[in-house]
Design a protein around this motif. Sequence first.
Motif, PDB file in Angstrom:
ATOM      1  N   TYR A 176      31.888   1.131  39.548  1.00  0.00           N
ATOM      2  CA  TYR A 176      31.797   2.586  39.708  1.00  0.00           C
ATOM      3  C   TYR A 176      30.339   2.990  39.661  1.00  0.00           C
ATOM      4  O   TYR A 176      29.462   2.207  39.275  1.00  0.00           O
ATOM      5  CB  TYR A 176      32.588   3.299  38.601  1.00  0.00           C
ATOM      6  N   ARG A 177      30.061   4.243  40.040  1.00  0.00           N
ATOM      7  CA  ARG A 177      28.731   4.820  39.824  1.00  0.00           C
ATOM      8  C   ARG A 177      28.676   5.437  38.439  1.00  0.00           C
ATOM      9  O   ARG A 177      27.763   5.197  37.671  1.00  0.00           O
ATOM     10  CB  ARG A 177      28.421   5.883  40.894  1.00  0.00           C
ATOM     11  N   THR A 178      29.659   6.284  38.142  1.00  0.00           N
ATOM     12  CA  THR A 178      29.746   6.896  36.814  1.00  0.00           C
ATOM     13  C   THR A 178      31.210   6.969  36.404  1.00  0.00           C
ATOM     14  O   THR A 178      32.108   7.005  37.241  1.00  0.00           O
ATOM     15  CB  THR A 178      29.155   8.321  36.796  1.00  0.00           C
ATOM     16  N   ARG A 179      31.430   6.994  35.108  1.00  0.00           N
ATOM     17  CA  ARG A 179      32.802   7.087  34.601  1.00  0.00           C
ATOM     18  C   ARG A 179      32.832   7.897  33.315  1.00  0.00           C
ATOM     19  O   ARG A 179      31.967   7.734  32.437  1.00  0.00           O
ATOM     20  CB  ARG A 179      33.393   5.697  34.370  1.00  0.00           C
ATOM     21  N   VAL A 180      33.835   8.747  33.195  1.00  0.00           N
ATOM     22  CA  VAL A 180      34.099   9.535  31.991  1.00  0.00           C
ATOM     23  C   VAL A 180      35.489   9.186  31.496  1.00  0.00           C
ATOM     24  O   VAL A 180      36.463   9.238  32.264  1.00  0.00           O
ATOM     25  CB  VAL A 180      34.004  11.048  32.282  1.00  0.00           C
ATOM     26  N   ASP A 181      35.619   8.818  30.230  1.00  0.00           N
ATOM     27  CA  ASP A 181      36.911   8.547  29.597  1.00  0.00           C
ATOM     28  C   ASP A 181      37.086   9.491  28.418  1.00  0.00           C
ATOM     29  O   ASP A 181      36.199   9.598  27.556  1.00  0.00           O
ATOM     30  CB  ASP A 181      37.000   7.099  29.112  1.00  0.00           C
ATOM     31  N   LEU A 182      38.239  10.148  28.381  1.00  0.00           N
ATOM     32  CA  LEU A 182      38.544  11.092  27.314  1.00  0.00           C
ATOM     33  C   LEU A 182      39.920  10.745  26.754  1.00  0.00           C
ATOM     34  O   LEU A 182      40.870  10.525  27.520  1.00  0.00           O
ATOM     35  CB  LEU A 182      38.537  12.512  27.878  1.00  0.00           C
ATOM     36  N   SER A 183      40.034  10.648  25.435  1.00  0.00           N
ATOM     37  CA  SER A 183      41.313  10.352  24.785  1.00  0.00           C
ATOM     38  C   SER A 183      41.654  11.481  23.820  1.00  0.00           C
ATOM     39  O   SER A 183      40.823  11.859  22.989  1.00  0.00           O
ATOM     40  CB  SER A 183      41.245   9.021  24.020  1.00  0.00           C
TER      41      SER A 183
END
Length: 326
Positions: A176-183
Motif C-alpha cells: 500500500y501507499r498508506t494505511r489507517v487501522d481503527l479498532s
Amino acid sequence: MAAFDKDEQLLTKMNVITNTLHPLSNDSVKVDMFFNERMIKIDWSDIPNVQSYTVYRDGKPMVVVSQSEFKDFNVSFGREYMYIIEGIEKVKKFDKEKDKVVEDEKNHVILISAKQVIDKRNMRFEEFSQSFSTLAVEPVTSYRNTTFIKPAKISALDSYCYGGDNRDFSASASTYRTRVDLSIYWQDRTYGFSKYTSDSIRYNKNDNGTCGSTELARKNAGTSGITAVKEWITSSEAQFQISHSVGLPFLMDVPPNIDYSYSLNIQKSGVTYINGSHDQYPWHEIYRSDNGGTWKTLYQFNPDAAGTNVKYLFPSYPNKKIAVSK
C-alpha cells in the motif's frame, strides 16, 4: 532455548514469551515453532469449527491461511516479533431474551512473542513446542482505509518513475501507499489507532519515457500527516474525524500530497457512515470487520474508471466527494 555446536559455541537462541489479552482463557492450543536463520514457522493445532486464521506480525496483518500453519521468511537476526493468530468460530447459544437458539461468533486469539538471536549461521532447524491458551475477546469493530497505486510503477511529471503496489483492491493486501487501522472496543468504550506509510521508491526513466528498473532512491514520508480525532464512543456508537495528508517524501512540504478528510460514524449494529472528500488519485479502499469476521467493502475508488490521473493530487484539481451509508 539455545543450541550449541560440538565446540559448545552458541549457534541459535530463541526466547518465546506468551501472554493473554483477557484473563478468561477457555481452550488449549499446542503451538510448534521451527526456526533457523532464514525463517520462522509457526504450526498450531486445529481449533474446531474455525475455517481460516488471520496472522498478524507486530500489529500488521500478514496473511489469511486456511491451514493451521504459517511460514515467515522475512526475519532478521536479533529482532523480536509479536505474532497474533486469530480464528473465528461459529457457535450456537440460547438467547434468553429471544427465547431461542441463535448463532454467534467466538474469537480465538493466540498471542506469541518471539525473540530470535543468531550468533552463528545455523542451517539446521531448531524446534520449540508449548501449549497456549485461546481466549474469548470482547466485541470489536475493525475499520481500515488504504490508499495504493495499482501499477507496479508509474511515470511521474518529473524526470523519474515511482514504485507502485502492483495489485488490485484487497482488504488484506500487504502492499500500500498508506494505511489507517481503527479498532473500536465496545465493551470498554475504547479504541486503537494505527497508521502506516510505505517507502516511496524512485526509478530511472528511459529515453522513450518508459520506466526503467534501476532503483535510484528510497524514502518514507512518515505518518505525522495522518490523524484520527475521537469525538465520542458509547456502547453502541463511535464518532471520529479522520484527516490524511501525506506527500511524496522526495518533495516534502510542497504539493502534491495524498489528501482526504471525512467524518466517520461507526454503529455497533453494523452500519457505517462516512462523509467527506478525497483526492481523485491514487486508488482508495475502505473496509469494516466485526469481531474478526470477513472484511465488508464500504468504499472503493478507481482512478482508471473515473478518468483521473496523478495530476489530480494537485490542489487545483477537484476532489471526489464521499458519502457512505452501509
